[in-house]
Design an enzyme around this catalytic site. Structure first.
Site, PDB file in Angstrom:
ATOM      1  N   ASP A 137       2.436  44.874  -2.868  1.00  0.00           N
ATOM      2  CA  ASP A 137       3.195  45.634  -3.863  1.00  0.00           C
ATOM      3  C   ASP A 137       2.324  46.718  -4.516  1.00  0.00           C
ATOM      4  O   ASP A 137       1.199  46.419  -4.961  1.00  0.00           O
ATOM      5  CB  ASP A 137       3.681  44.631  -4.934  1.00  0.00           C
ATOM      6  CG  ASP A 137       4.629  45.254  -5.928  1.00  0.00           C
ATOM      7  OD1 ASP A 137       5.729  45.654  -5.518  1.00  0.00           O
ATOM      8  OD2 ASP A 137       4.261  45.340  -7.116  1.00  0.00           O
ATOM      9  N   GLU A 161       2.491  48.972   0.072  1.00  0.00           N
ATOM     10  CA  GLU A 161       3.410  49.910  -0.566  1.00  0.00           C
ATOM     11  C   GLU A 161       2.573  50.970  -1.270  1.00  0.00           C
ATOM     12  O   GLU A 161       1.824  50.659  -2.200  1.00  0.00           O
ATOM     13  CB  GLU A 161       4.309  49.185  -1.574  1.00  0.00           C
ATOM     14  CG  GLU A 161       5.378  50.108  -2.127  1.00  0.00           C
ATOM     15  CD  GLU A 161       6.033  49.594  -3.405  1.00  0.00           C
ATOM     16  OE1 GLU A 161       7.081  50.126  -3.770  1.00  0.00           O
ATOM     17  OE2 GLU A 161       5.487  48.675  -4.037  1.00  0.00           O
TER      18      GLU A 161
HETATM   19  C1  NOJ Z   1       7.532  47.804  -6.276  1.00  0.00           C
HETATM   20  C2  NOJ Z   1       8.605  46.798  -6.007  1.00  0.00           C
HETATM   21  O1  NOJ Z   1       9.213  47.089  -4.770  1.00  0.00           O
HETATM   22  C3  NOJ Z   1       9.568  46.870  -7.165  1.00  0.00           C
HETATM   23  O2  NOJ Z   1      10.722  46.120  -6.926  1.00  0.00           O
HETATM   24  C4  NOJ Z   1       8.841  46.409  -8.394  1.00  0.00           C
HETATM   25  O3  NOJ Z   1       9.689  46.570  -9.507  1.00  0.00           O
HETATM   26  C5  NOJ Z   1       7.571  47.198  -8.634  1.00  0.00           C
HETATM   27  N1  NOJ Z   1       6.795  47.391  -7.438  1.00  0.00           N
HETATM   28  C6  NOJ Z   1       6.682  46.515  -9.639  1.00  0.00           C
HETATM   29  O4  NOJ Z   1       6.117  45.359  -9.086  1.00  0.00           O
END
Ligand code: NOJ
Length: 511
Positions: free
Chosen positions: A203, A258
């Site tokens: 993440d 990500e």
């Molecule tokens: C990216 C995640 O995909 C999202 O759903 C989340 O709110 C944020 N990161 C914070 O962790």
């Protein structure tokens, strides 16, 4: 040497809350996922990614982790996880799980200790600062948080300092400059690697490296969440260490990071020299409109920036953070089908989001029924498995409303209809599996009319052609040689010679 599995696999993202409930509380659970593994394996993907199922107060629906090494009772138990993992493996499916390195829940024991006193041994696991000397009562810098409005800082009365949170105040940022934090998060990775997971989706992993000086954002960026532009050199060293932990296993464990940067050149640096992230999400295509021009441009940019062999593209059309692509592209199912054909034939690793194989649109969630602080409820609607009133869930109301047309747009109904979008996804995934050119081959452009996109994929003697129309009129595409339609997005003409005409908004895979 053959390509690592994560380069040739198609991934399927499962958002556990929305997949299937078996316990009767209206929220999906691990047992629900286990019971739907037949669907996932039948579809023909190679791997699943599970969004967070850890203990969490659910301020951000699980991205606020209170214990990285336990399952929230809402979703089941560690035993349920082990069973799910074993059965997924028995179905030939690899499993990656979400890892949230940048922040924790404010209910995590690490943060509870950190905020208890300034001299607590875990105080410096998080980012605590005073107000600037010249600005009593003001936050330490001008950073703002994602979701809603306001500073990325919250004042803590008890210890009279600010803590940093790039997301909600309930999601304090860890301080990755602290070696103890690094060690603790590597332990989390090992906990799950030892349990047998095949890897992680990391993440917002581009946020972990931070300059301890925490300089103000420049005026032109002030008021914009850093999530979209934070690009700090020290993150790369942290990623090399993380890669080393993965490599400490059997060479078969992966991570997709990500990284929410819209500059492709900056984004690809997160692969390092093949020693940082094995895969990096690229959301530039997800934000592109459905036009031939836009798609030619993103494909060109990716072909230009992804140096071989260290960098391998990924493709995403939908996930739990964005309106579903069918909804974004205006709702026409023909476009959703053509987009599926493109997603599954481009050079790179595709990620499907559960429900896109049903052609789901976002649920209509009236403002008073919305629950997500980021307004992302529509794409998180529960998956309808059957046409029964409970759609294969339980008798209670699910946590969000059903997506449109669930009475006939559900997995059972579409599976019974060989012409459905579901069968198109399955045919495309099978074609992908069977073709080295589609899985690993190079991509080169074919001449095509301006409102179409056409390319060749080839590897050794294997070759496939792809043509996608973005216009609601027939289009002539002069492809080289005599070609047969392997998969047409509308199902018309599979196995027949290609006439050279694309039907309105049609896409074809040719061999
Ligand atoms: C990216 C995640 O995909 C999202 O759903 C989340 O709110 C944020 N990161 C914070 O962790």
């Amino acid at each position: 040497m053959s390509a690592p599995w994560w380069r040739t696999s198609a991934f399927y993202q499962i958002y556990p809350r929305s997949f299937r409930d078996t316990s009767g509380d209206g929220v999906g659970d691990l047992e629900g996922i286990r019971r739907q593994l037949d669907h996932v394996a039948w579809l023909g993907v190679d791997a699943i990614w599970l969004s967070p199922f850890y203990r969490s107060p659910m301020a951000d629906f699980g991205y606020d982790v209170a214990d990285h090494c336990d399952v929230d009772p809402l979703f089941g138990s560690l035993e349920d996880f082990d069973r799910l993992l074993a059965e997924a493996h028995a179905h030939g499916l690899r499993v990656i799980i979400d890892w949230v390195p940048n922040h924790t829940s404010d209910q995590h024991r690490w943060f509870q200790a950190s905020r208890s006193a300034r001299d607590d041994p875990q105080r410096d696991w998080y980012v605590w600062r005073d107000s600037p000397e010249a600005a009593e009562g003001q936050p330490p810098n001008n950073w703002v948080r994602a979701f809603g409005e306001g500073p990325a800082w919250t004042w803590d009365e008890r210890t009279a300092q600010w803590y940093l949170h790039l997301f909600l105040p309930q999601q304090p940022d860890l301080d990755w400059n602290n070696p103890q934090v690094q060690a603790a998060q590597h332990d989390v990775l090992r906990f799950w690697l030892d349990r047998g997971v095949d890897g992680f989706r990391a993440d917002v992993v581009h946020l972990i490296g931070k300059d301890p000086a925490l300089p103000d954002d420049p005026p032109e960026l002030a008021g914009t969440s850093r999530v979209g532009f934070h690009d700090e050199p020290r993150t790369h060293g942290l990623l090399r260490d993380i890669r080393a932990t993965l490599e400490g296993y059997d060479g078969e464990r992966t991570m997709v990071g990500e990284v929410n940067l819209s500059d492709t050149e900056a984004l690809v640096r997160y692969y390092g020299a093949g020693d940082e992230l094995p895969l990096v999400f690229n959301f530039v295509p997800l934000h592109a409109p459905w036009t031939a021009e836009a798609w030619r441009a993103v494909i060109d940019e990716i072909e230009r920036c992804y140096d071989r062999p260290a960098r391998w593209p990924t493709w995403v059309l939908s996930n739990h953070d964005e309106p579903r692509h069918r909804t974004r592209y205006g709702g026409d199912e023909r476009i959703a089908r053509a987009a599926a054909l493109l997603l599954l034939t481009l050079r790179g690793t595709p990620f499907l989001y559960a429900g896109e194989e049903l052609g789901l649109e976002d649920a209509h969630v009236p403002p008073h029924a919305g629950v997500d602080p980021g307004g992302r409820d529509g794409c998180r609607a529960p998956i309808p498995w059957t046409g029964e009133p409970d759609h294969g869930w339980t008798s209670s109301e699910p946590w969000l409303p059903w997506p449109p047309e669930a009475d006939h747009r559900n997995a059972a109904a579409l599976r019974a209809d060989p012409d459905s979008i579901l069968h198109r996804y399955r045919a495309l995934l099978a074609a992908r599996r069977a073709s080295p050119a589609l899985r690993e081959g190079e991509l080169s452009w074919l001449h095509a009319p301006a409102d179409t996109v056409a390319f060749r994929r080839s590897l050794g003697g294997d070759e496939r052609l792809v043509a996608v129309s973005f216009v609601d009129e027939p289009r002539e595409v002069a492809v080289p040689g005599d070609r047969e339609i392997e998969v047409a997005s509308d199902g018309v003409g599979d196995g027949e010679p290609f006439t050279g005409t694309l039907a309105p908004l049609q896409a074809v895979l040719l061999r």
